[in-house]
Motif scaffolding. Structure first.
Motif, mmCIF file in Angstrom:
data_model
loop_
_atom_site.group_PDB
_atom_site.id
_atom_site.type_symbol
_atom_site.label_atom_id
_atom_site.label_comp_id
_atom_site.label_asym_id
_atom_site.label_seq_id
_atom_site.Cartn_x
_atom_site.Cartn_y
_atom_site.Cartn_z
ATOM 1 N N LYS A 47 0.815 -1.216 0.000
ATOM 2 C CA LYS A 47 0.000 0.000 0.000
ATOM 3 C C LYS A 47 0.849 1.267 0.000
ATOM 4 C CE LYS A 47 -3.820 -2.234 2.309
ATOM 5 N NZ LYS A 47 -4.663 -2.293 3.479
ATOM 6 N N ASP A 48 2.143 1.086 -0.025
ATOM 7 C CA ASP A 48 3.043 2.229 -0.079
ATOM 8 C C ASP A 48 2.901 2.877 -1.450
ATOM 9 O OD1 ASP A 48 4.960 4.080 0.300
ATOM 10 O OD2 ASP A 48 6.586 2.680 0.689
ATOM 11 N N GLU A 49 2.749 4.173 -1.482
ATOM 12 C CA GLU A 49 2.453 4.856 -2.734
ATOM 13 C C GLU A 49 3.695 5.418 -3.419
ATOM 14 O OE1 GLU A 49 -0.588 7.717 -1.925
ATOM 15 O OE2 GLU A 49 -2.037 6.175 -1.404
ATOM 16 N N ARG A 50 4.840 4.823 -3.187
ATOM 17 C CA ARG A 50 6.037 5.257 -3.892
ATOM 18 C C ARG A 50 5.932 4.842 -5.354
ATOM 19 N NH1 ARG A 50 11.058 3.030 -0.744
ATOM 20 N NH2 ARG A 50 9.693 1.235 -0.625
ATOM 21 N N SER A 51 6.543 5.621 -6.198
ATOM 22 C CA SER A 51 6.479 5.304 -7.625
ATOM 23 C C SER A 51 7.364 4.097 -7.921
ATOM 24 C CB SER A 51 6.934 6.498 -8.461
ATOM 25 O OG SER A 51 8.313 6.707 -8.267
ATOM 26 N N ILE A 52 7.137 3.490 -9.060
ATOM 27 C CA ILE A 52 7.923 2.325 -9.457
ATOM 28 C C ILE A 52 9.390 2.722 -9.608
ATOM 29 C CG2 ILE A 52 8.297 0.663 -11.298
ATOM 30 C CD1 ILE A 52 5.257 0.688 -11.729
ATOM 31 N N ALA A 53 9.635 3.917 -10.127
ATOM 32 C CA ALA A 53 11.013 4.387 -10.288
ATOM 33 C C ALA A 53 11.708 4.499 -8.932
ATOM 34 C CB ALA A 53 11.027 5.732 -11.000
ATOM 35 N N ASN A 54 10.997 4.993 -7.916
ATOM 36 C CA ASN A 54 11.583 5.100 -6.578
ATOM 37 C C ASN A 54 11.861 3.723 -5.994
ATOM 38 O OD1 ASN A 54 11.522 7.862 -6.635
ATOM 39 N ND2 ASN A 54 9.648 8.045 -5.438
#
Length: 114
Positions: free
Chosen positions: A46-53
């Motif tokens: 559920k962490d909303e970090r981007s795929i790049a991050n």
């Protein structure tokens, strides 16, 4: 309408801390400093970090050496040591592993001397 309620005083129903701030009042650069360190868990779905991050974090983790638990390092030296440290008798498998390890060390010593 809020003035006719008998549940609480007027202050409960008024804006108080619920205000819309002007864009000039909000400093976006400071928002990135908000939050706590290590608040993102790597395996949190559920962490909303981007795929790049997430990919960047994984690249950093590949370069970091993984710290082994103390019991793992002890078991590499002596397979019976973790059980003994916990006050238990080592398992049959651990005893066999220790015996094999001793035999291999003796064999390597003989091979090295010959």
């Amino acid at each position: 309408m809020s003035g006719t309620s008998s549940v609480g005083g007027r202050g409960v129903y008024e804006a108080g801390d619920q205000r819309n701030y002007k864009d000039s009042e909000i400093n976006d650069a400071e928002r990135y400093k908000e939050g706590k360190e290590n608040s993102h868990k790597a395996n949190d779905s559920k962490d909303e970090r981007s795929i790049a991050n997430k990919l960047a974090r994984e690249e950093k983790r590949q370069n970091e050496p993984e710290a082994e638990a103390q019991e793992v390092t002890e078991s590499k030296k002596d397979p019976t040591l973790p059980a003994k440290n916990h006050g238990n008798e080592p398992s049959k498998g651990a005893k066999i592993d220790a015996e094999l390890q001793n035999e291999e060390e003796e064999y390597l010593k003989k091979k090295g001397k010959a």
